[in-house]
Scaffold this motif. Structure first.
Motif, PDB file in Angstrom:
ATOM      1  N   ALA A  59       2.165 -10.103   5.655  1.00 40.40           N
ATOM      2  CA  ALA A  59       2.663 -10.994   5.229  1.00 40.40           C
ATOM      3  C   ALA A  59       4.367 -11.002   5.263  1.00 40.40           C
ATOM      4  N   ILE A  60       4.717  -9.608   5.199  1.00 33.41           N
ATOM      5  CA  ILE A  60       6.163  -9.402   5.402  1.00 33.41           C
ATOM      6  C   ILE A  60       6.659  -9.812   6.698  1.00 33.41           C
ATOM      7  N   ILE A  61       5.895  -9.438   7.691  1.00 28.85           N
ATOM      8  CA  ILE A  61       6.304  -9.654   8.962  1.00 28.85           C
ATOM      9  C   ILE A  61       6.203 -11.295   9.360  1.00 28.85           C
ATOM     10  N   LYS A  62       4.969 -11.909   8.956  1.00 30.69           N
ATOM     11  CA  LYS A  62       5.122 -13.406   8.932  1.00 30.69           C
ATOM     12  C   LYS A  62       6.184 -13.983   8.546  1.00 30.69           C
ATOM     13  N   MET A  63       6.716 -13.734   7.242  1.00 32.18           N
ATOM     14  CA  MET A  63       7.814 -14.337   6.591  1.00 32.18           C
ATOM     15  C   MET A  63       9.061 -13.918   7.236  1.00 32.18           C
ATOM     16  N   LYS A 145       7.293  -8.678  -5.941  1.00 30.50           N
ATOM     17  CA  LYS A 145       8.492  -7.895  -6.338  1.00 30.50           C
ATOM     18  C   LYS A 145       8.913  -6.931  -5.039  1.00 30.50           C
ATOM     19  N   GLN A 146       7.857  -6.455  -4.262  1.00 29.59           N
ATOM     20  CA  GLN A 146       8.010  -5.619  -2.948  1.00 29.59           C
ATOM     21  C   GLN A 146       8.926  -6.729  -2.168  1.00 29.59           C
ATOM     22  N   TYR A 147       8.491  -7.852  -1.792  1.00 31.02           N
ATOM     23  CA  TYR A 147       9.196  -8.451  -0.981  1.00 31.02           C
ATOM     24  C   TYR A 147      10.549  -8.683  -1.278  1.00 31.02           C
ATOM     25  N   ILE A 148      10.861  -8.974  -2.758  1.00 28.05           N
ATOM     26  CA  ILE A 148      12.090  -9.316  -3.122  1.00 28.05           C
ATOM     27  C   ILE A 148      13.132  -8.015  -2.779  1.00 28.05           C
ATOM     28  N   ALA A 149      12.590  -6.874  -3.210  1.00 30.22           N
ATOM     29  CA  ALA A 149      13.215  -5.693  -2.818  1.00 30.22           C
ATOM     30  C   ALA A 149      13.533  -5.297  -1.293  1.00 30.22           C
ATOM     31  N   TYR A 150      12.451  -5.733  -0.507  1.00 33.05           N
ATOM     32  CA  TYR A 150      12.602  -5.672   0.951  1.00 33.05           C
ATOM     33  C   TYR A 150      13.782  -7.047   1.407  1.00 33.05           C
ATOM     34  N   HIS A 151      13.846  -7.838   0.991  1.00 34.51           N
ATOM     35  CA  HIS A 151      14.565  -8.845   1.372  1.00 34.51           C
ATOM     36  C   HIS A 151      16.118  -8.586   0.803  1.00 34.51           C
ATOM     37  N   GLU A 152      16.099  -8.379  -0.513  1.00 35.81           N
ATOM     38  CA  GLU A 152      17.610  -7.994  -1.202  1.00 35.81           C
ATOM     39  C   GLU A 152      18.223  -6.603  -0.962  1.00 35.81           C
ATOM     40  N   GLY A 153      17.263  -5.840  -0.719  1.00 39.11           N
ATOM     41  CA  GLY A 153      17.705  -4.223  -0.605  1.00 39.11           C
ATOM     42  C   GLY A 153      17.513  -3.787  -2.133  1.00 39.11           C
ATOM     43  N   TRP A 154      17.609  -2.379  -2.220  1.00 32.08           N
ATOM     44  CA  TRP A 154      17.255  -1.744  -3.299  1.00 32.08           C
ATOM     45  C   TRP A 154      18.295  -2.087  -4.421  1.00 32.08           C
ATOM     46  N   VAL A 166      15.526 -16.780  -3.074  1.00 32.52           N
ATOM     47  CA  VAL A 166      14.349 -15.390  -2.888  1.00 32.52           C
ATOM     48  C   VAL A 166      13.083 -15.565  -3.667  1.00 32.52           C
ATOM     49  N   ILE A 167      13.242 -15.913  -4.783  1.00 37.35           N
ATOM     50  CA  ILE A 167      12.059 -16.179  -5.842  1.00 37.35           C
ATOM     51  C   ILE A 167      10.941 -16.988  -5.092  1.00 37.35           C
ATOM     52  N   ASN A 168      11.320 -18.013  -4.485  1.00 34.16           N
ATOM     53  CA  ASN A 168      10.453 -18.843  -3.771  1.00 34.16           C
ATOM     54  C   ASN A 168      10.034 -18.463  -2.468  1.00 34.16           C
ATOM     55  N   LEU A 169      10.814 -17.512  -1.832  1.00 37.62           N
ATOM     56  CA  LEU A 169      10.415 -16.757  -0.531  1.00 37.62           C
ATOM     57  C   LEU A 169       9.363 -15.807  -1.113  1.00 37.62           C
ATOM     58  N   ALA A 170       9.434 -14.962  -2.004  1.00 35.95           N
ATOM     59  CA  ALA A 170       8.516 -14.077  -2.507  1.00 35.95           C
ATOM     60  C   ALA A 170       7.271 -14.611  -2.851  1.00 35.95           C
ATOM     61  N   LYS A 171       7.334 -15.690  -3.458  1.00 30.97           N
ATOM     62  CA  LYS A 171       6.133 -16.575  -3.996  1.00 30.97           C
ATOM     63  C   LYS A 171       5.146 -16.774  -2.566  1.00 30.97           C
ATOM     64  N   ARG A 172       6.033 -17.061  -1.630  1.00 34.02           N
ATOM     65  CA  ARG A 172       5.231 -17.272  -0.378  1.00 34.02           C
ATOM     66  C   ARG A 172       4.731 -16.211   0.231  1.00 34.02           C
ATOM     67  N   GLU A 174       3.822 -13.506  -1.342  1.00 29.34           N
ATOM     68  CA  GLU A 174       2.580 -13.106  -2.230  1.00 29.34           C
ATOM     69  C   GLU A 174       1.254 -14.059  -1.979  1.00 29.34           C
ATOM     70  N   LYS A 175       1.682 -15.224  -1.842  1.00 25.25           N
ATOM     71  CA  LYS A 175       0.372 -16.306  -1.663  1.00 25.25           C
ATOM     72  C   LYS A 175      -0.143 -15.891  -0.229  1.00 25.25           C
ATOM     73  N   GLN A 176       0.733 -15.613   1.047  1.00 21.59           N
ATOM     74  CA  GLN A 176       0.238 -15.276   2.232  1.00 21.59           C
ATOM     75  C   GLN A 176      -0.533 -13.747   2.226  1.00 21.59           C
ATOM     76  N   SER A 177       0.067 -12.746   1.372  1.00 19.40           N
ATOM     77  CA  SER A 177      -0.683 -11.622   1.295  1.00 19.40           C
ATOM     78  C   SER A 177      -1.931 -11.859   0.728  1.00 19.40           C
ATOM     79  N   ASN A 178      -2.339 -12.536  -0.334  1.00 20.13           N
ATOM     80  CA  ASN A 178      -3.557 -12.521  -0.859  1.00 20.13           C
ATOM     81  C   ASN A 178      -4.534 -13.623   0.026  1.00 20.13           C
ATOM     82  N   ILE A 179      -4.051 -14.442   1.022  1.00 24.04           N
ATOM     83  CA  ILE A 179      -4.768 -15.225   1.875  1.00 24.04           C
ATOM     84  C   ILE A 179      -5.351 -14.119   2.887  1.00 24.04           C
ATOM     85  N   TYR A 180      -4.378 -13.347   3.275  1.00 20.37           N
ATOM     86  CA  TYR A 180      -4.575 -12.353   4.615  1.00 20.37           C
ATOM     87  C   TYR A 180      -5.563 -11.380   3.841  1.00 20.37           C
ATOM     88  N   LYS A 181      -5.503 -10.795   2.549  1.00 23.43           N
ATOM     89  CA  LYS A 181      -6.403  -9.915   1.860  1.00 23.43           C
ATOM     90  C   LYS A 181      -7.682 -10.334   1.856  1.00 23.43           C
TER      91      LYS A 181
END
Length: 199
Positions: A59-63, A145-154, A166-172, A174-181
């Motif tokens: 999901a992170i790579i796709k985004m 939250k993992q994607y937010i940290a990935y995108h924004e930095g620690w 960033v919140i909207n990107l993280a929601k996307r 999260e949704k993609q991660s659940n689909i892949y799962k």
């Protein structure tokens, strides 16, 4: 002799292009891994090593890059037309920036890692999300939250609530991660055959 050399060079270029192009159906984790079965091996290895689920890695790579090994941020434009510098040094599958990639190589000892290699990219994502869990106490099961940290930095993570983009990107993600799962739960048996694990 020259014709033979040219033919050989052309074959190498075609082979590299075929191996490096994005999978045909990036919306399906099962389709991705059926087309690129070595990728499944690398993603599972990263999951075992760092504890980062395969579906989150994808999901992170796709985004970040849409599975484009040569992905870079688009150039900024002066006066809306003249190509200018890129906003960051992000590159490759994971869109890791130079500084963080250097830190990853130093901390893991993976000195030959390159951002255009899927194997190194998923290992990087595993390393990064593992550090996020340690630094920010964010579970590797929390794709949002993992994607937010990935995108924004620690360091910038604490300010994310003010950033709607960033919140909207993280929601996307999260949704993609659940689909892949869900998809992986349906095809994991076919993926876990000997041809995926003998190497």
């Amino acid at each position: 002799m020259k014709i033979q050399k040219l033919s050989f060079l052309l074959l190498i270029i075609l082979f590299i292009s075929a191996c490096s192009s994005a999978p045909k159906n990036t919306a399906s984790s099962c389709s991705i891994f059926k087309e690129r079965y070595f990728w499944y091996k690398h993603a599972k290895k990263s999951e075992r090593k760092w504890g980062t689920p395969v579906h989150l890695q994808l999901a992170i790579i796709k985004m970040e890059s849409s599975f484009d090994w040569l992905a870079k941020p688009p150039r900024q434009k002066l006066f809306k037309v003249v190509p200018y510098k890129r906003p960051s040094s992000s590159f490759g599958y994971s869109q890791a920036v130079k500084g963080t990639w250097k830190q990853y190589k130093e901390e893991t000892g993976n000195k030959l890692a390159v951002r255009t290699r899927f194997k190194d990219s998923v290992d990087f994502i595993g390393w990064y999300t593992n550090k996020t869990e340690k630094i920010l106490k964010v579970s590797k099961k929390d794709a949002f939250k993992q994607y937010i940290a990935y995108h924004e930095g620690w360091g910038n993570y604490k300010n994310y609530k003010k950033n709607k983009k960033v919140i909207n990107l993280a929601k996307r993600v999260e949704k993609q991660s659940n689909i892949y799962k869900q998809q992986l739960s349906e095809c994991k048996n076919s993926l876990s055959t000997s041809k995926y694990i003998i190497f």
